[in-house]
Design an enzyme around this catalytic site. Structure first.
Site, PDB file in Angstrom:
ATOM      1  N   LYS A   9     -11.037   5.669   2.055  1.00 24.07           N
ATOM      2  CA  LYS A   9     -11.573   5.240   0.760  1.00 24.07           C
ATOM      3  C   LYS A   9     -13.092   5.446   0.706  1.00 24.07           C
ATOM      4  O   LYS A   9     -13.733   5.773   1.715  1.00 24.07           O
ATOM      5  CB  LYS A   9     -11.214   3.769   0.542  1.00 24.07           C
ATOM      6  CG  LYS A   9      -9.715   3.503   0.450  1.00 24.07           C
ATOM      7  CD  LYS A   9      -9.507   2.037   0.127  1.00 24.07           C
ATOM      8  CE  LYS A   9      -8.087   1.603   0.318  1.00 24.07           C
ATOM      9  NZ  LYS A   9      -7.902   0.165   0.054  1.00 24.07           N
ATOM     10  N   TYR A  49      -2.461   2.945  -8.183  1.00 22.85           N
ATOM     11  CA  TYR A  49      -2.435   1.485  -8.037  1.00 22.85           C
ATOM     12  C   TYR A  49      -1.627   0.804  -9.152  1.00 22.85           C
ATOM     13  O   TYR A  49      -1.847  -0.382  -9.422  1.00 22.85           O
ATOM     14  CB  TYR A  49      -3.864   0.948  -8.013  1.00 22.85           C
ATOM     15  CG  TYR A  49      -4.559   1.131  -6.672  1.00 22.85           C
ATOM     16  CD1 TYR A  49      -3.953   0.720  -5.482  1.00 22.85           C
ATOM     17  CD2 TYR A  49      -5.825   1.698  -6.583  1.00 22.85           C
ATOM     18  CE1 TYR A  49      -4.573   0.889  -4.250  1.00 22.85           C
ATOM     19  CE2 TYR A  49      -6.453   1.865  -5.343  1.00 22.85           C
ATOM     20  CZ  TYR A  49      -5.821   1.456  -4.190  1.00 22.85           C
ATOM     21  OH  TYR A  49      -6.432   1.607  -2.967  1.00 22.85           O
ATOM     22  N   ASN A 112     -11.823  -2.032   2.641  1.00 25.32           N
ATOM     23  CA  ASN A 112     -11.036  -2.047   3.885  1.00 25.32           C
ATOM     24  C   ASN A 112     -10.744  -0.639   4.399  1.00 25.32           C
ATOM     25  O   ASN A 112      -9.804  -0.413   5.137  1.00 25.32           O
ATOM     26  CB  ASN A 112      -9.755  -2.871   3.707  1.00 25.32           C
ATOM     27  CG  ASN A 112      -8.819  -2.283   2.683  1.00 25.32           C
ATOM     28  OD1 ASN A 112      -9.139  -1.310   2.008  1.00 25.32           O
ATOM     29  ND2 ASN A 112      -7.639  -2.856   2.561  1.00 25.32           N
ATOM     30  N   HIS A 115      -6.242   3.511   3.032  1.00 22.39           N
ATOM     31  CA  HIS A 115      -4.964   3.174   2.412  1.00 22.39           C
ATOM     32  C   HIS A 115      -3.886   3.921   3.181  1.00 22.39           C
ATOM     33  O   HIS A 115      -4.076   5.071   3.565  1.00 22.39           O
ATOM     34  CB  HIS A 115      -4.919   3.608   0.950  1.00 22.39           C
ATOM     35  CG  HIS A 115      -3.531   3.563   0.362  1.00 22.39           C
ATOM     36  ND1 HIS A 115      -2.974   2.407  -0.138  1.00 22.39           N
ATOM     37  CD2 HIS A 115      -2.575   4.521   0.250  1.00 22.39           C
ATOM     38  CE1 HIS A 115      -1.740   2.665  -0.556  1.00 22.39           C
ATOM     39  NE2 HIS A 115      -1.474   3.932  -0.328  1.00 22.39           N
ATOM     40  N   GLU A 126       3.819   8.602  -3.555  1.00 20.20           N
ATOM     41  CA  GLU A 126       2.369   8.773  -3.461  1.00 20.20           C
ATOM     42  C   GLU A 126       1.997  10.206  -3.099  1.00 20.20           C
ATOM     43  O   GLU A 126       1.049  10.770  -3.652  1.00 20.20           O
ATOM     44  CB  GLU A 126       1.801   7.803  -2.432  1.00 20.20           C
ATOM     45  CG  GLU A 126       1.882   6.349  -2.870  1.00 20.20           C
ATOM     46  CD  GLU A 126       1.382   5.378  -1.807  1.00 20.20           C
ATOM     47  OE1 GLU A 126       1.304   4.174  -2.116  1.00 20.20           O
ATOM     48  OE2 GLU A 126       1.073   5.806  -0.674  1.00 20.20           O
TER      49      GLU A 126
HETATM   50  P1  CMP Z   1      -4.509  -0.650  -0.326  1.00 23.72           P
HETATM   51  O1  CMP Z   1      -3.704  -0.427   0.901  1.00 23.72           O
HETATM   52  O2  CMP Z   1      -5.291   0.498  -0.837  1.00 23.72           O
HETATM   53  O3  CMP Z   1      -3.568  -1.185  -1.478  1.00 23.72           O
HETATM   54  C1  CMP Z   1      -3.998  -2.068  -2.470  1.00 23.72           C
HETATM   55  C2  CMP Z   1      -5.397  -2.487  -2.295  1.00 23.72           C
HETATM   56  O4  CMP Z   1      -5.804  -3.584  -3.031  1.00 23.72           O
HETATM   57  C3  CMP Z   1      -5.586  -2.941  -0.862  1.00 23.72           C
HETATM   58  O5  CMP Z   1      -5.539  -1.826  -0.003  1.00 23.72           O
HETATM   59  C4  CMP Z   1      -6.924  -3.638  -0.942  1.00 23.72           C
HETATM   60  O6  CMP Z   1      -7.991  -2.720  -0.823  1.00 23.72           O
HETATM   61  C5  CMP Z   1      -6.894  -4.164  -2.361  1.00 23.72           C
HETATM   62  N1  CMP Z   1      -6.726  -5.614  -2.431  1.00 23.72           N
HETATM   63  C6  CMP Z   1      -5.659  -6.325  -2.038  1.00 23.72           C
HETATM   64  N2  CMP Z   1      -5.864  -7.634  -2.310  1.00 23.72           N
HETATM   65  C7  CMP Z   1      -7.091  -7.730  -2.853  1.00 23.72           C
HETATM   66  C8  CMP Z   1      -7.864  -8.803  -3.360  1.00 23.72           C
HETATM   67  N3  CMP Z   1      -7.408 -10.061  -3.333  1.00 23.72           N
HETATM   68  N4  CMP Z   1      -9.083  -8.522  -3.876  1.00 23.72           N
HETATM   69  C9  CMP Z   1      -9.539  -7.263  -3.908  1.00 23.72           C
HETATM   70  N5  CMP Z   1      -8.842  -6.198  -3.460  1.00 23.72           N
HETATM   71  C10 CMP Z   1      -7.630  -6.425  -2.948  1.00 23.72           C
END
Ligand code: CMP
Length: 148
Positions: A9, A49, A112, A115, A126
């Site tokens: 990301k 998403y 984080n 993905h 996806e």
């Molecule tokens: P990802 O695996 O990309 O899939 C969904 C994303 O939503 C997840 O990683 C996080 O980056 C994001 N995410 C999940 N929960 C939260 C939250 N409470 N606040 C902000 N971002 C979130």
């Protein structure tokens, strides 16, 4: 063999962690099938998403994933979904197991770094969203017979 979409990301790209993510997946013996570096459009972000539409963090998620380029990849291997998610660690860095990418490099749950697809079924959806069939390379690593 399973396949998974993997994204480094915007935070991972900006922090110079593309190589680290690739190295960890290569070290597990997984095979890179496709890769491209791109600026994500709002349309692609919303499709990717879609399952989170309506959640309080949805708008922030779209703003984040479109804020800077991402490295999009497809990786394959036996149990690739579980293996890759294990390598990434839990969504929130502070809850991720020690030694995972998120534990080693992240703290919270939006920035984080990566993905990874959460099921084989979603992976195929996806992959079809992010890649055309001709972008997927059919090959085999010479290490595979010794890795699994
Ligand atoms: P990802 O695996 O990309 O899939 C969904 C994303 O939503 C997840 O990683 C996080 O980056 C994001 N995410 C999940 N929960 C939260 C939250 N409470 N606040 C902000 N971002 C979130």
């Amino acid at each position: 063999m399973e396949r998974s979409l993997v994204l480094v990301k915007p935070d991972g790209v900006q922090r110079g962690l593309i190589g680290e993510v690739i190295t960890r997946l290569e070290n597990r013996g997984l095979r890179l099938v496709a890769a491209k570096f791109l600026q994500v459009s709002p349309e692609l972000a919303k499709q990717h998403y879609a399952v989170h539409a309506g959640k309080p963090f949805f708008d922030g998620l779209i703003a984040f994933i479109t804020s800077s380029p991402v490295m999009a990849m497809v990786w394959t291997g036996p149990d690739a979904i579980v293996a890759i998610r294990q390598t990434m660690g839990k969504t929130r860095g502070t809850e991720a197991d020690p030694g995972t990418i998120r534990s080693d490099y992240a703290i919270q749950n939006q920035k984080n770094l990566t993905h990874a697809s959460d099921s084989a079924e979603n992976a195929e959806i996806e992959i079809a969203l992010w890649f055309t069939p001709d972008e997927l390379v059919d090959w085999k690593r010479c290490t595979e017979d010794w890795s699994f």
